[in-house]
Design a protein around this motif. Structure first.
Motif, PDB file in Angstrom:
ATOM      1  N   ALA A 440       0.893  -1.192  -0.026  1.00 21.38           N
ATOM      2  CA  ALA A 440       0.089   0.282  -0.021  1.00 21.38           C
ATOM      3  C   ALA A 440       0.839   1.453   0.195  1.00 21.38           C
ATOM      4  CB  ALA A 440      -0.454   0.310   0.920  1.00 21.38           C
ATOM      5  N   LEU A 441       2.081   1.015   0.280  1.00 13.90           N
ATOM      6  CA  LEU A 441       3.040   2.875   0.014  1.00 13.90           C
ATOM      7  C   LEU A 441       2.795   3.047  -0.995  1.00 13.90           C
ATOM      8  CD1 LEU A 441       4.322   4.571   2.219  1.00 13.90           C
ATOM      9  CD2 LEU A 441       6.801   2.632   1.052  1.00 13.90           C
ATOM     10  N   PRO A 442       3.145   2.735  -2.346  1.00 11.12           N
ATOM     11  CA  PRO A 442       3.764   3.417  -3.433  1.00 11.12           C
ATOM     12  C   PRO A 442       2.014   4.117  -3.352  1.00 11.12           C
ATOM     13  CG  PRO A 442       3.745   1.512  -3.895  1.00 11.12           C
ATOM     14  CD  PRO A 442       3.790   0.911  -2.615  1.00 11.12           C
ATOM     15  N   VAL A 443       0.473   3.497  -3.098  1.00  6.16           N
ATOM     16  CA  VAL A 443      -0.506   3.869  -3.597  1.00  6.16           C
ATOM     17  C   VAL A 443      -0.450   5.437  -1.972  1.00  6.16           C
ATOM     18  CG1 VAL A 443      -3.266   3.407  -3.096  1.00  6.16           C
ATOM     19  CG2 VAL A 443      -1.374   1.458  -3.905  1.00  6.16           C
ATOM     20  N   LEU A 444       0.047   5.011  -1.254  1.00  5.16           N
ATOM     21  CA  LEU A 444       0.040   6.190  -0.280  1.00  5.16           C
ATOM     22  C   LEU A 444       0.642   7.051  -0.572  1.00  5.16           C
ATOM     23  CD1 LEU A 444      -0.033   7.210   2.857  1.00  5.16           C
ATOM     24  CD2 LEU A 444       1.271   6.127   3.280  1.00  5.16           C
ATOM     25  N   ALA A 445       1.689   7.117  -1.163  1.00  4.81           N
ATOM     26  CA  ALA A 445       2.440   8.261  -1.855  1.00  4.81           C
ATOM     27  C   ALA A 445       1.999   8.619  -3.260  1.00  4.81           C
ATOM     28  CB  ALA A 445       4.338   7.630  -2.608  1.00  4.81           C
TER      29      ALA A 445
END
Length: 546
Positions: A440-445
């Motif tokens: 989920a980190l790329p989506v968060l960024a």
């Protein structure tokens, strides 16, 4: 014409082979690093891995390999955006270099596709299989062995997959009634992406909670690793305090070994239990009534065991304080302030990026994070500051990853891995949680506007990323939570001191008569002080007798 087609097919073949070799080398490096990390944390005792049963050893090794594979994909997910941003800037700086011709859009696109595929495979198949495999015992009446437990694990995993897909169908029917029909069950093209969309949404919500908490906890982690300057922390005073405490515990231990008795002040080592041979002191007892009946006794060596544990803990604290007080002035006065300022700078930049992204979304200067076009690597810089801005984006991304992991283990204390003491079931749980967060980190960024790099592959096809209200609300909540956490971190001591000062002023101008409970507490405190004097006197007498 045939020669040109043959050359084109040959070039495509060589490019594909080169990309697969690069993926394999990258996977091997990450796998070795992940295996070393798991070997550091996994439990290494007789019950967990050194079993006499050969089948148990095989099952344990397979589960560890599956956890290592999942952790490898986790690290790959964390590095997706940094690698992509750095590759784009490298191609802009050296567009005609022979040594970076292998770095192209096809390679980065394939990396995103592989990470997406293997992250789903690890999350929905490999990690559940690893956990169920270790808990299986084989079908009843079937020949015992590894294959019997494999059959049982596959059966339970198939039933679990059916339940999950059933829940997915129910949720999708509530959310999107048009695409949900029993006549056409589009499993691969609709339900599996929808399932991953739900998991990514859960991961983004976890990041919304963990990342602001991680901003605050990172300051505490830096304070534990690096020694604070003298004006913030007096190491010498702490060292002498631990030394006195160690001497006190040693005297108690010597007294307990000689007589088997100890006093209740300071408070008992273990809480009073029903039926325990502990004679507790009554709060209403006056100081004249204190005698030898105020002793409490722990049978079968329990008192000595508790005192030994307490002595070991105090010794560790004293040794740590002793090593910290010999730290150089450069590390205390230069490195620690620099680290704190760096954390403040990165946190402030992250919050400013989120606020800027929120304003651009409101005005309409920025599109929603859902991917609608194919990105080509090396055309233009993604940052207005060029390579400096790209390096800043990479630093903020890595800082967000570190803060999310720190905040996660700040919330999940029981699942926090411990070196050489983490059981296999906890390793599986840790790998699953880290995989959800990293995916989920790329989506968060992209939601927070930390980078302008498009989400490639199936990462950018998540439908809820096109919801304007949801994306805007997420930005507002994240910026508010991060700001409030930092304000609470740096103003809690001042607010507490102001409250105590105003309270003392109010008590001075408006004195209140002490209640019955307060008088009882005062009487109990006086009696406890008397018991302390008796304890010190008896301890010194025993030492003199010895």
């Amino acid at each position: 014409m045939d020669l040109e087609e043959a050359d084109l097919r040959e070039q495509i073949f060589h490019n594909n082979v080169r990309e697969q070799i690069i993926f394999l080398l990258l996977f091997i490096m990450l796998y070795l690093a992940s295996y070393a990390l798991i070997e550091k944390f996994r439990r290494k005792d007789h019950e967990d891995c050194y079993s006499t049963d050969e089948d148990e050893i095989i099952i344990y090794r397979i589960s560890v390999w599956l956890c290592t594979f999942a952790l490898t994909i986790t690290v790959g997910s964390l590095l997706l955006l940094p690698i992509s941003i750095v590759s784009n800037e490298v191609l802009l700086i050296y567009p005609d270099s022979y040594y970076v011709k292998w770095l192209n859009s096809s390679l980065i696109q394939g990396l995103w596709n592989h990470v997406f595929l293997f992250s789903n495979l690890s999350l929905f198949v490999l990690l559940p299989f690893a956990y169920l495999f270790t808990e299986s015992s084989g079908f009843f009446g079937h020949r015992s062995g590894v294959m019997s437990r494999v059959y049982e694990t596959c059966t339970v995993l198939a039933l679990l997959a059916g339940i999950v897909l059933g829940f997915t169908y129910v949720i999708s029917s509530l959310v999107d009634k048009n695409n949900t029909t029993l006549e056409t069950l589009n499993l691969w093209n609709y339900y599996l992406p929808f399932l991953y969309s739900c998991v990514s949404f859960i991961g983004v919500l976890m990041l919304l909670v963990c990342t602001p908490l991680g901003f605050v906890r990172l300051f505490g982690v830096v304070g534990q690793i690096l020694v604070k300057p003298q004006f913030l922390r007096d190491i010498n005073e702490e060292f002498f305090a631990y030394s006195l405490e160690e001497q006190t515990v040693r005297r108690r231990l010597k007294l307990a070994l000689n007589t088997g008795e100890s006093y209740i002040s300071p408070p008992p080592i273990s809480p009073p239990l029903t039926g325990s041979p502990i004679i507790m002191h009554n709060a209403d007892m006056s100081s004249e009534e204190t005698d030898s009946s105020n002793l409490f006794r722990l049978r079968n060596g329990e008192l000595q065991a508790h005192l030994n544990v307490q002595l070991q803990q105090v010794q560790e604290k004293r040794e740590l304080a002793d090593s910290q007080r010999h730290t150089s002035s450069f590390r205390r006065n230069i490195v620690y302030p620099f680290a704190v300022l760096l954390l403040l700078l990165l946190t402030g930049i992250a919050v400013l990026m989120v606020l800027q992204n929120t304003l651009e979304l409101l005005v309409g200067f920025k599109a929603l994070p859902i991917s609608t076009s194919q990105f080509t690597l090396g055309i233009r810089s993604l940052s207005r500051l060029g390579p400096i801005g790209a390096a800043l984006e990479v630093a903020v991304l890595l800082y967000l990853a570190a803060a999310s992991c720190t905040g996660l283990y700040g919330c999940a204390h029981r699942l926090r891995p411990r070196p050489a003491r983490t059981p296999l079931s906890h390793l599986v749980a840790n790998c699953a949680m880290l995989l959800i967060l990293s995916s989920a980190l790329p989506v968060l960024a992209k939601i927070l506007g930390v980078t302008n790099f498009d989400l490639l592959g199936d990462f950018g096809s998540i439908e809820w990323l096109g919801n304007f209200k949801l994306v805007l609300l997420y930005n507002l909540v994240f910026a508010t939570a991060a700001t409030l956490c930092l304000i609470n971190k740096f103003t809690a001591t001042v607010r507490r001191e102001l409250y105590n000062r105003f309270k003392s002023i109010g008590d001075f101008f408006f004195p209140r008569e002490a209640s019955v409970d307060q008088r009882q507490v005062s009487s109990h405190t006086t009696s406890v002080l008397n018991i302390t004097n008796i304890s010190d006197k008896d301890t010194s007498d025993h030492i003199k007798d010895d």
